[in-house]
Design a protein around this motif. Structure first.
Motif, short mmCIF file in Angstrom:
data_model
loop_
_atom_site.label_atom_id
_atom_site.label_comp_id
_atom_site.label_asym_id
_atom_site.label_seq_id
_atom_site.Cartn_x
_atom_site.Cartn_y
_atom_site.Cartn_z
N SER A 144 12.39 -0.26 -24.27
CA SER A 144 12.87 0.45 -25.46
C SER A 144 11.93 0.24 -26.64
CB SER A 144 14.28 -0.03 -25.82
OG SER A 144 15.19 0.28 -24.80
N ASP A 145 11.46 -1.00 -26.83
CA ASP A 145 10.50 -1.26 -27.90
C ASP A 145 9.20 -0.50 -27.66
OD1 ASP A 145 12.31 -2.91 -29.08
OD2 ASP A 145 11.40 -4.78 -28.38
N ALA A 146 8.79 -0.41 -26.42
CA ALA A 146 7.56 0.30 -26.11
C ALA A 146 7.70 1.79 -26.43
CB ALA A 146 7.20 0.11 -24.64
N ARG B 256 21.06 2.50 -23.77
CA ARG B 256 20.96 1.16 -23.20
C ARG B 256 19.52 0.83 -22.80
NH1 ARG B 256 26.21 0.97 -19.12
NH2 ARG B 256 27.79 1.44 -20.70
N GLU B 257 19.27 -0.47 -22.67
CA GLU B 257 17.97 -0.93 -22.19
C GLU B 257 17.98 -0.89 -20.66
OE1 GLU B 257 14.28 -2.19 -21.64
OE2 GLU B 257 15.11 -1.52 -23.54
N LEU B 258 18.08 0.33 -20.14
CA LEU B 258 18.16 0.53 -18.70
C LEU B 258 17.33 1.75 -18.34
CD1 LEU B 258 19.33 -0.21 -15.94
CD2 LEU B 258 21.30 1.25 -16.46
N PHE B 259 16.23 1.51 -17.64
CA PHE B 259 15.33 2.57 -17.20
C PHE B 259 15.27 2.53 -15.68
CE2 PHE B 259 14.17 1.87 -21.53
CZ PHE B 259 13.65 3.07 -22.01
N GLU B 260 15.56 3.67 -15.05
CA GLU B 260 15.54 3.76 -13.60
C GLU B 260 14.86 5.04 -13.15
OE1 GLU B 260 16.12 1.59 -11.41
OE2 GLU B 260 17.00 0.05 -12.71
N ASP B 261 14.65 5.15 -11.85
CA ASP B 261 13.93 6.27 -11.25
C ASP B 261 14.69 7.57 -11.48
OD1 ASP B 261 12.28 7.89 -9.78
OD2 ASP B 261 12.96 7.14 -7.83
N LEU B 262 14.01 8.55 -12.07
CA LEU B 262 14.64 9.85 -12.33
C LEU B 262 15.05 10.56 -11.05
CD1 LEU B 262 12.34 11.24 -15.20
CD2 LEU B 262 14.77 10.67 -15.38
N GLN C 268 0.81 -1.21 0.00
CA GLN C 268 0.00 0.00 0.00
C GLN C 268 0.85 1.27 0.00
OE1 GLN C 268 -3.47 0.15 2.45
NE2 GLN C 268 -4.30 -1.33 1.03
N SER C 269 2.08 1.15 0.46
CA SER C 269 2.95 2.34 0.50
C SER C 269 3.77 2.48 -0.77
CB SER C 269 3.90 2.25 1.70
OG SER C 269 4.73 1.12 1.61
N ALA C 270 3.64 1.53 -1.72
CA ALA C 270 4.38 1.63 -2.97
C ALA C 270 3.91 2.85 -3.77
CB ALA C 270 4.20 0.35 -3.79
N GLN C 271 4.85 3.50 -4.44
CA GLN C 271 4.54 4.69 -5.21
C GLN C 271 4.89 4.47 -6.68
OE1 GLN C 271 3.08 7.50 -3.95
NE2 GLN C 271 2.93 6.40 -2.00
N VAL C 272 4.23 5.23 -7.54
CA VAL C 272 4.56 5.23 -8.96
C VAL C 272 5.80 6.09 -9.16
CG1 VAL C 272 3.80 5.95 -11.25
CG2 VAL C 272 2.20 4.81 -9.72
N ARG C 273 6.80 5.53 -9.84
CA ARG C 273 8.05 6.25 -10.09
C ARG C 273 8.19 6.54 -11.59
NH1 ARG C 273 9.30 7.57 -4.89
NH2 ARG C 273 9.27 5.70 -3.56
N GLN C 274 8.59 7.77 -11.91
CA GLN C 274 8.84 8.11 -13.30
C GLN C 274 10.26 7.67 -13.66
OE1 GLN C 274 8.12 12.14 -14.44
NE2 GLN C 274 8.45 11.76 -16.62
N LEU C 275 10.40 6.99 -14.81
CA LEU C 275 11.67 6.42 -15.21
C LEU C 275 12.30 7.21 -16.33
CD1 LEU C 275 10.69 2.61 -15.28
CD2 LEU C 275 11.42 4.00 -13.33
N GLY C 276 13.64 7.18 -16.35
CA GLY C 276 14.42 7.76 -17.43
C GLY C 276 15.38 6.73 -17.97
N GLN C 277 15.83 6.93 -19.23
CA GLN C 277 16.70 5.96 -19.88
C GLN C 277 18.15 6.39 -19.76
OE1 GLN C 277 15.75 5.32 -24.00
NE2 GLN C 277 16.94 3.42 -24.13
N ALA C 278 19.02 5.40 -19.50
CA ALA C 278 20.46 5.65 -19.40
C ALA C 278 21.08 5.52 -20.78
CB ALA C 278 21.11 4.68 -18.43
N GLY C 279 21.19 6.64 -21.50
CA GLY C 279 21.77 6.64 -22.84
C GLY C 279 20.94 5.84 -23.81
#
Length: 728
Positions: free
Chosen positions: A708-710, A551-557, A538-549
């Motif tokens: 990345s495909d999305a 690469r297929e790597l998306f993490e919390d901005l 219940q305490s989980a939050q929606v995080r906006q992600l950004g791409q690292a260059g």
């Protein structure tokens, strides 16, 4: 026109004709659906089949010693097993006598309990190292039930009185206090063992006396069969290490409090009900004037000897081949001092009394007691099983072998059922004695047989020699063995730094077990643990992600620097399952992070349309409304696609699917496409069965396996009128 411009124009036209990027598709395996009747028939046939191979496998699985004894390496293992069994047997003699006091039993029954448990677990257990016998927390729980039933049966609280009360049991119409206490403990132990064993007891083996209490037996047997069929070994999974540690520490405080009266030589009844710890201390302070000085001096002297020597054993355990049995030395010295000093006759000290030799004939439990103790027996069974499995798995991992939790359940169950006919009380694995076995070279459960031989020698020959042993000495032995649990209070700061939730569970379980009620502490601990797990979803939050260059790597901005967000495409991640309890929180968090709530925006639009239809009183007001509309259109045009990373979403229920439907529909009405990415097969099945993919409503089943495909697909939709698609 130059050739380059012509080529660019042709290329643009071809791209427009091709449409959006098509992701790589995985072909699903076709799963053959087997009718449930065939599955049930197959399982029943497998369980009920009878062949020589199956009988052999059943015997080997049920009696593990048949499997490992033929492969016993006598030359390599016998010395270690014999040494460890001998040392544990010597340590068990004073502890068995002492813990009988805690369980409201005569000393001989503690020796019986340790003797039978050692033999039975050797035959049925799968752990090579654990020592099964008397455990302080279980003795406390047994003692509380025994004391309650004695009070309800009308026995006086003073253990020195031998009032006879009419009791309906198999031993006869008359039973004194000690006899009834043994009967209650044995019946409680039998019932706890039945809970642990499951369907091992067949109703055809029941004696005719059971028919008097057929309703009770049907309920009990029905429950134990259900537990066995469901393989209730999984229950231990819900008892975390922090919960068990907090429960043991809280129970240790109660044990400590219950033994103070023996330190002082006071004859006080055990306090029952909630808040017994506080009530006991109040009673102790009120009766300090009646302290027996002989018992007090003996207790202080024993403490001054045992505490430092125990610390020496712990400090030099790496150098010592075996721990020095200081407890046995103290018991021998105290017994001699009490005997020749005539402490009982001269100073009125409480002593152990007559301890008979040999074995008493077996007797059936008192079936009429089962309705009174069934709930208590269940909690005792769960605690005993959880502790045994935790210790067996811990030492199995350390030494590189496997244990079977369900076989452990059967083993500890029979360690309770069979001894209950010989007036024993509940047992489980004990950490301190297991550590002693391991440190002294134990290799297999042959050490348990050596321990049983030591106890057999005491039962047949030596037991009467402990007649003059003071009860305050036994109380000191119990309290000194609580050091490990009480030291946990010093670990609280470190526990808090490592994991705050686990520390909160530990504190609540400990406080409830000590200050309110021991059994309730276990239940509260389980509920708090469950609510903590629920709270995390219940305490989980929606995080906006950004791409690292690239690469297929998306993490919390908000957590990492240097991440890039795509123009017109917002990528979000919700790190929890979406189900009925948190679906509203999911939508709220998503709308807040996107900065666009479809419901509020639609309400705002309706309000603007209503104002347009009304007569405007001034040009300024009309211009202000047009400016507001233009700002909204600019904001909406900047976001055309919303991608939700569903990789942390383990499952969806109906409410979760409906929440995603609502999100998709709401944003589609505002011109924003919603794409679900990286869904697992369980989530995909839930979406399909929940009607999320609806071609009639323009929702396509397009499966993407990378973000990345999305994102590429979303960007290709920018120049077109995109439908509300689902990317998996």
């Amino acid at each position: 026109m130059p050739i380059e411009e012509v080529c660019d124009s042709v290329s643009a036209e071809d791209d427009a004709k091709k449409g959006p990027d098509v992701p790589f598709l995985l072909e699903e395996c076709v799963k053959e659906k087997v009718p449930w009747k065939e599955v049930l028939k197959k399982k029943v046939g497998k369980k009920c089949s009878c062949s020589s191979a199956r009988v052999k496998a059943l015997v080997i699985d049920s009696i593990p010693i048949v499997k490992w004894l033929p492969r016993y390496q006598f030359k390599d293992w016998i010395i270690g097993d014999a040494m460890s069994g001998l040392i544990v047997g010597i340590l068990l003699v004073p502890q068995s006598i002492a813990y009988s006091l805690l369980a409201e039993q005569d000393p001989i029954y503690g020796l019986y309990t340790s003797f039978f448990a050692s033999i039975i677990y050797t035959l049925l257990g799968t752990s090579r190292h654990i020592s099964v016998g008397i455990f302080g927390v279980l003795c406390l729980l047994v003692g509380q039930v025994v004391d309650r039933e004695l009070t309800l049966a009308g026995y006086p609280s003073d253990t020195n009185q031998t009032t006879l009360v009419n009791v309906d049991n198999s031993t006869g119409p008359i039973c004194d206090r000690s006899c009834y206490a043994v009967m209650v403990a044995a019946t409680l132990t039998f019932t706890a063992g039945v809970y642990q064993v499951g369907p091992s007891i067949k109703i055809s083996l029941l004696p005719s006396e059971f028919l008097k209490y057929l309703n009770v037996l049907i309920a009990l047997l029905g429950l134990q069969v259900l537990m066995g069929l469901l393989q209730v070994g999984f229950v231990a999974v819900y008892l975390s290490d922090s919960l068990l540690s907090g429960f043991a520490t809280g129970a240790s405080l109660t044990i400590l409090t219950s033994q103070i009266k023996y330190f002082l030589g006071l004859h006080l009844p055990r306090v029952q009900g909630w808040g017994s710890l506080i009530k006991t201390w109040i009673s102790l302070f009120k009766n300090l004037g009646h302290t027996n000085l002989c018992d007090l001096v003996t207790s202080v002297l024993c403490l001054l000897v045992l505490v430092p020597t125990k610390e020496l054993n712990d400090r030099f355990k790496a150098k010592l081949k075996a721990p020095i049995p200081f407890e046995l030395f103290v018991v021998i010295a105290a017994t001699l001092a009490s005997h020749f000093g005539q402490f009982e006759e001269t100073y009125g000290s409480d002593v152990s009394g007559n301890i008979p030799t040999g074995f008493m004939p077996p007797q059936l439990p008192n079936w009429s007691l089962i309705p009174n103790i069934a709930v208590d027996a269940f909690s005792i069974a769960i605690v005993g099983f959880a502790i045994t499995v935790s210790l067996s798995e811990m030492f199995a991992k350390k030494h590189g072998y496997m244990v079977d939790p369900n076989q452990e359940m059967y083993a500890i169950g029979f360690c309770n059922i069979i001894p209950s006919f010989f007036r024993c009380f509940t047992t489980s694995a004990a950490l301190t004695k297991t550590l002693v076995k391991e440190s002294t070279g134990c290799q297999t459960q042959i050490s348990g047989l050596v321990t049983a031989l030591v106890l057999l020698l005491v039962l047949l020959v030596i037991a009467p020699a402990f007649y003059s042993l003071q009860k305050c000495v036994l109380a000191v032995i119990i309290v000194v063995n609580l050091r490990g649990a009480l030291r946990k209070f010093g670990d609280i700061p470190q526990m808090w730094r490592v994991n705050r939730l686990d520390t909160i569970i530990w504190l609540i379980t400990m406080a409830t077990s000590a200050l309110v009620n021991t059994e309730l502490g276990l239940l509260v601990g389980v509920l708090v643990s469950a609510f903590c797990v629920l709270g995390r979803t219940q305490s989980a939050q929606v995080r906006q992600l950004g791409q690292a260059g690239d690469r297929e790597l998306f993490e919390d901005l908000a957590s990492y620097k240097g991440l890039q967000s795509q123009a017109g495409v917002a990528v979000f991640r919700y790190e929890a399952p979406i189900y009925y309890a948190n679906q509203a929180l999911f939508k709220k968090s998503l709308y807040r992070n996107v900065g666009l709530d479809p419901l509020k925006e639609k309400a705002r639009r309706r309000k603007l349309d209503k104002q347009r239809n009304q007569k405007q009183d001034g040009e300024d007001k009309k211009q202000e409304m047009d400016v507001s509309t233009n700002v909204y259109l600019l904001q909406l045009n900047s976001l055309h696609t919303l991608v939700i990373d569903c990789s942390p979403v383990l499952f969806l229920d109906t409410a979760g699917v409906n929440a995603l439907k609502e999100v998709c529909k709401g944003y589609k009405e505002l011109g924003v496409n919603v794409l679900l990415a990286r869904c697992n097969t369980s989530v995909i099945d839930s979406l399909q069965r929940g009607g999320y993919y609806d071609q009639k409503k323009g929702i396509k089943d397009i499966q993407f396996h990378t973000l990345s495909d999305a994102v590429s697909y979303a960007q290709s939709l920018k120049s077109q009128n995109g439908d509300c698609d689902t990317v998996v």
